[in-house]
Design a protein around this motif. Structure first.
Motif, PDB file in Angstrom:
ATOM      1  N   MET A  42       0.738  -1.374   0.022  1.00 48.68           N
ATOM      2  CA  MET A  42       0.050  -0.011  -0.020  1.00 48.68           C
ATOM      3  C   MET A  42       0.931   1.305   0.051  1.00 48.68           C
ATOM      4  O   MET A  42       1.867   1.079   0.684  1.00 48.68           O
ATOM      5  CB  MET A  42      -0.728   0.030   1.457  1.00 48.68           C
ATOM      6  N   LYS A  43       0.458   2.061  -0.911  1.00 46.20           N
ATOM      7  CA  LYS A  43       1.263   3.613  -0.742  1.00 46.20           C
ATOM      8  C   LYS A  43       0.165   4.650  -1.145  1.00 46.20           C
ATOM      9  O   LYS A  43      -0.703   4.509  -1.641  1.00 46.20           O
ATOM     10  CB  LYS A  43       2.293   3.693  -1.700  1.00 46.20           C
ATOM     11  N   VAL A  44       0.612   5.796  -0.840  1.00 47.51           N
ATOM     12  CA  VAL A  44      -0.450   6.969  -1.199  1.00 47.51           C
ATOM     13  C   VAL A  44       0.157   7.584  -2.474  1.00 47.51           C
ATOM     14  O   VAL A  44       1.393   7.490  -2.727  1.00 47.51           O
ATOM     15  CB  VAL A  44      -0.214   8.229  -0.014  1.00 47.51           C
ATOM     16  N   ARG A  45      -0.756   7.553  -3.481  1.00 50.18           N
ATOM     17  CA  ARG A  45      -0.395   8.267  -4.847  1.00 50.18           C
ATOM     18  C   ARG A  45      -1.125   9.378  -4.893  1.00 50.18           C
ATOM     19  O   ARG A  45      -2.376   9.767  -4.233  1.00 50.18           O
ATOM     20  CB  ARG A  45      -0.810   7.170  -5.843  1.00 50.18           C
ATOM     21  N   LEU A  46      -0.666  10.487  -5.729  1.00 53.38           N
ATOM     22  CA  LEU A  46      -1.184  11.782  -5.899  1.00 53.38           C
ATOM     23  C   LEU A  46      -1.287  12.024  -7.466  1.00 53.38           C
ATOM     24  O   LEU A  46      -0.839  12.830  -7.872  1.00 53.38           O
ATOM     25  CB  LEU A  46      -0.187  12.938  -5.347  1.00 53.38           C
ATOM     26  N   PRO A  47      -2.448  11.325  -7.933  1.00 56.37           N
ATOM     27  CA  PRO A  47      -2.431  11.630  -9.374  1.00 56.37           C
ATOM     28  C   PRO A  47      -3.044  13.100  -9.676  1.00 56.37           C
ATOM     29  O   PRO A  47      -3.539  13.781  -8.942  1.00 56.37           O
ATOM     30  CB  PRO A  47      -3.850  10.606  -9.931  1.00 56.37           C
ATOM     31  N   ASN A  48      -2.852  13.437 -10.859  1.00 54.97           N
ATOM     32  CA  ASN A  48      -3.122  14.798 -11.269  1.00 54.97           C
ATOM     33  C   ASN A  48      -4.037  14.801 -12.516  1.00 54.97           C
ATOM     34  O   ASN A  48      -3.731  15.126 -13.541  1.00 54.97           O
ATOM     35  CB  ASN A  48      -1.769  15.459 -11.839  1.00 54.97           C
ATOM     36  N   PHE A  49      -5.259  14.507 -12.119  1.00 53.39           N
ATOM     37  CA  PHE A  49      -6.222  14.247 -13.465  1.00 53.39           C
ATOM     38  C   PHE A  49      -6.587  15.800 -13.787  1.00 53.39           C
ATOM     39  O   PHE A  49      -6.752  16.641 -13.057  1.00 53.39           O
ATOM     40  CB  PHE A  49      -7.558  13.532 -12.825  1.00 53.39           C
ATOM     41  N   ASP A  50      -7.092  16.017 -15.078  1.00 54.20           N
ATOM     42  CA  ASP A  50      -7.513  16.985 -15.727  1.00 54.20           C
ATOM     43  C   ASP A  50      -8.924  16.782 -16.252  1.00 54.20           C
ATOM     44  O   ASP A  50      -8.899  16.169 -17.416  1.00 54.20           O
ATOM     45  CB  ASP A  50      -6.459  17.668 -16.670  1.00 54.20           C
ATOM     46  N   PHE A  51      -9.766  17.410 -15.592  1.00 57.95           N
ATOM     47  CA  PHE A  51     -11.278  17.069 -16.233  1.00 57.95           C
ATOM     48  C   PHE A  51     -11.899  18.351 -16.871  1.00 57.95           C
ATOM     49  O   PHE A  51     -13.160  18.282 -16.968  1.00 57.95           O
ATOM     50  CB  PHE A  51     -12.178  16.611 -14.965  1.00 57.95           C
ATOM     51  N   SER A  52     -10.994  19.193 -17.207  1.00 58.71           N
ATOM     52  CA  SER A  52     -11.520  20.367 -17.863  1.00 58.71           C
ATOM     53  C   SER A  52     -12.002  20.152 -19.194  1.00 58.71           C
ATOM     54  O   SER A  52     -13.045  20.889 -19.593  1.00 58.71           O
ATOM     55  CB  SER A  52     -10.242  21.484 -17.880  1.00 58.71           C
ATOM     56  N   SER A  53     -11.541  18.922 -19.769  1.00 59.22           N
ATOM     57  CA  SER A  53     -12.098  18.876 -21.216  1.00 59.22           C
ATOM     58  C   SER A  53     -12.815  17.521 -21.304  1.00 59.22           C
ATOM     59  O   SER A  53     -13.257  17.207 -22.425  1.00 59.22           O
ATOM     60  CB  SER A  53     -10.747  18.813 -22.282  1.00 59.22           C
ATOM     61  N   ILE A  54     -13.150  16.750 -20.168  1.00 59.98           N
ATOM     62  CA  ILE A  54     -13.793  15.658 -20.355  1.00 59.98           C
ATOM     63  C   ILE A  54     -15.344  16.009 -20.384  1.00 59.98           C
ATOM     64  O   ILE A  54     -15.809  17.042 -19.940  1.00 59.98           O
ATOM     65  CB  ILE A  54     -13.376  14.989 -19.069  1.00 59.98           C
ATOM     66  N   ARG A  55     -16.299  15.007 -20.680  1.00 62.08           N
ATOM     67  CA  ARG A  55     -17.435  15.037 -21.191  1.00 62.08           C
ATOM     68  C   ARG A  55     -18.282  14.094 -20.212  1.00 62.08           C
ATOM     69  O   ARG A  55     -17.682  13.139 -19.863  1.00 62.08           O
ATOM     70  CB  ARG A  55     -17.834  14.919 -22.672  1.00 62.08           C
TER      71      ARG A  55
END
Length: 268
Positions: free
Chosen positions: A1-14
Motif C-alpha cells: 500500500m502506498k499513497v499516490r497523488l494523481p493529477n487528473f485534468d477534467f477540464s475537457s472531459i464530457r
C-alpha cells in the motif's frame, strides 16, 4: 500500500465519456459516493485507531495509509462531480444532500461496531467493483475518454489494494465469533442497500435528463442498453460478493485482477 497523488485534468472531459452513455452515467452516479463516504471512512478509522490504543501497530500504520488514499479519492471525485454539475446536471446535488447527511447521522448516533462493519461492507463492495471494472467491462471501455477510465481504474485498484484494512479493524475490535460474523454480514447487506439506493436515484436522474430530448425510439433503445448493462454488472458482481457472506471470508486471499499492478505503478 502506498499513497499516490494523481493529477487528473477534467477540464475537457464530457459527462458522456464512454460510447455507451448509460454506462458513463452509471459510473457518474457512483462518483457521488466517494465524495461523501470517504470523509466518513476516514473519521471512523480515526476512531478505530483511538480504540486500538497502542496495540496492533501494523494495523495502525495501514490505517494511516488507508486514510490518505481515501482523502485522494474524495478530492478527485469532488473535482469530477463539479464537471458534471457545470455540464447541466446540477440537480445531482439535491440528491446528494440527504446521502451526505446520513453519514453524519451514523457518526453521531451509531455505535463504532456499526460504523466499522458498514465501512467493511463498503470496502467489500469496492474490491469486487474493482475486479468487475478490470475484468468484465472492456466492451464498454473501448473508445472511452482515457482520463475518466484512468480515474476509475486508479480508484478501484487502490480499493482493491487496501481491501483488508477495514476487515482487519473489525476483527481486531470485535473478534471472529458467531455474532461478529452475523453482524458483519448484516452490516454488509445494510451498506449494499444504502449505497445502492442512493446511486440508483442519481443514475435515474442522469438518464432521465438525457432522455428528455430523445425520440421514443431513442428512449426505448436507451432503456434496453441500460437493462443489458445492469444485468451484466449484477451477474459479474454477484459471483464475487456472495463470498463476503461466508464465515471464512478473508479479503487478503483475493487475487488482484490483471492490469491492476501495472496501473498502480503508473501512478506511483
Amino acid at each position: 500500500m502506498k499513497v499516490r497523488l494523481p493529477n487528473f485534468d477534467f477540464s475537457s472531459i464530457r459527462p458522456h465519456w464512454a460510447p455507451v452513455h448509460e454506462f458513463a452515467q452509471s459510473y457518474n452516479a457512483f462518483s457521488t459516493v466517494p465524495a461523501h463516504i470517504e470523509p466518513f471512512l476516514v473519521k471512523v478509522m480515526m476512531r478505530v485507531k483511538d480504540a486500538l490504543g497502542e496495540s496492533h501497530p501494523k494495523l495502525r500504520e495501514s490505517i494511516e495509509i488507508f486514510n490518505k488514499q481515501e482523502v485522494q479519492h474524495c478530492k478527485q471525485h469532488v473535482a469530477f462531480n463539479k464537471m458534471l454539475y457545470k455540464s447541466g446536471y446540477e440537480g445531482m446535488q439535491a440528491l446528494e444532500k440527504p446521502y451526505k447527511e446520513d453519514y453524519q447521522r451514523f457518526l453521531d448516533t451509531k455505535s463504532l461496531r456499526f460504523n466499522v462493519a458498514y465501512c467493511e461492507g463498503f470496502e467489500a463492495m469496492g474490491s469486487s467493483a474493482g475486479q468487475v471494472f478490470f475484468e468484465e467491462l472492456d466492451e464498454y471501455l473501448e473508445g472511452a475518454d482515457q482520463e475518466a477510465v484512468d480515474l476509475w481504474k486508479w480508484h478501484l485498484a487502490e480499493e482493491f489494494e487496501h481491501r483488508e484494512v477495514c476487515f482487519q479493524a473489525y476483527k481486531a475490535l470485535y473478534g471472529n465469533g458467531l455474532f461478529a460474523w452475523l453482524y458483519r454480514v448484516w452490516a454488509f447487506g445494510y451498506a449494499v442497500k444504502h449505497i445502492g439506493s442512493h446511486t440508483a436515484r442519481v443514475a435515474a436522474y442522469l438518464t432521465d435528463k438525457d432522455r428528455e430530448g430523445m425520440t421514443e425510439e431513442q428512449r426505448l433503445a436507451s432503456i434496453e442498453r441500460q437493462k443489458l448493462l445492469k444485468a451484466k454488472i449484477a451477474k459479474a458482481s454477484k459471483k464475487r460478493l456472495v463470498k463476503v457472506l461466508s464465515p471464512f471470508y478473508n479479503p487478503a486471499k483475493m487475487i488482484p485482477s490483471p492490469g491492476m499492478a501495472e496501473l498502480l505503478a503508473r501512478f506511483s
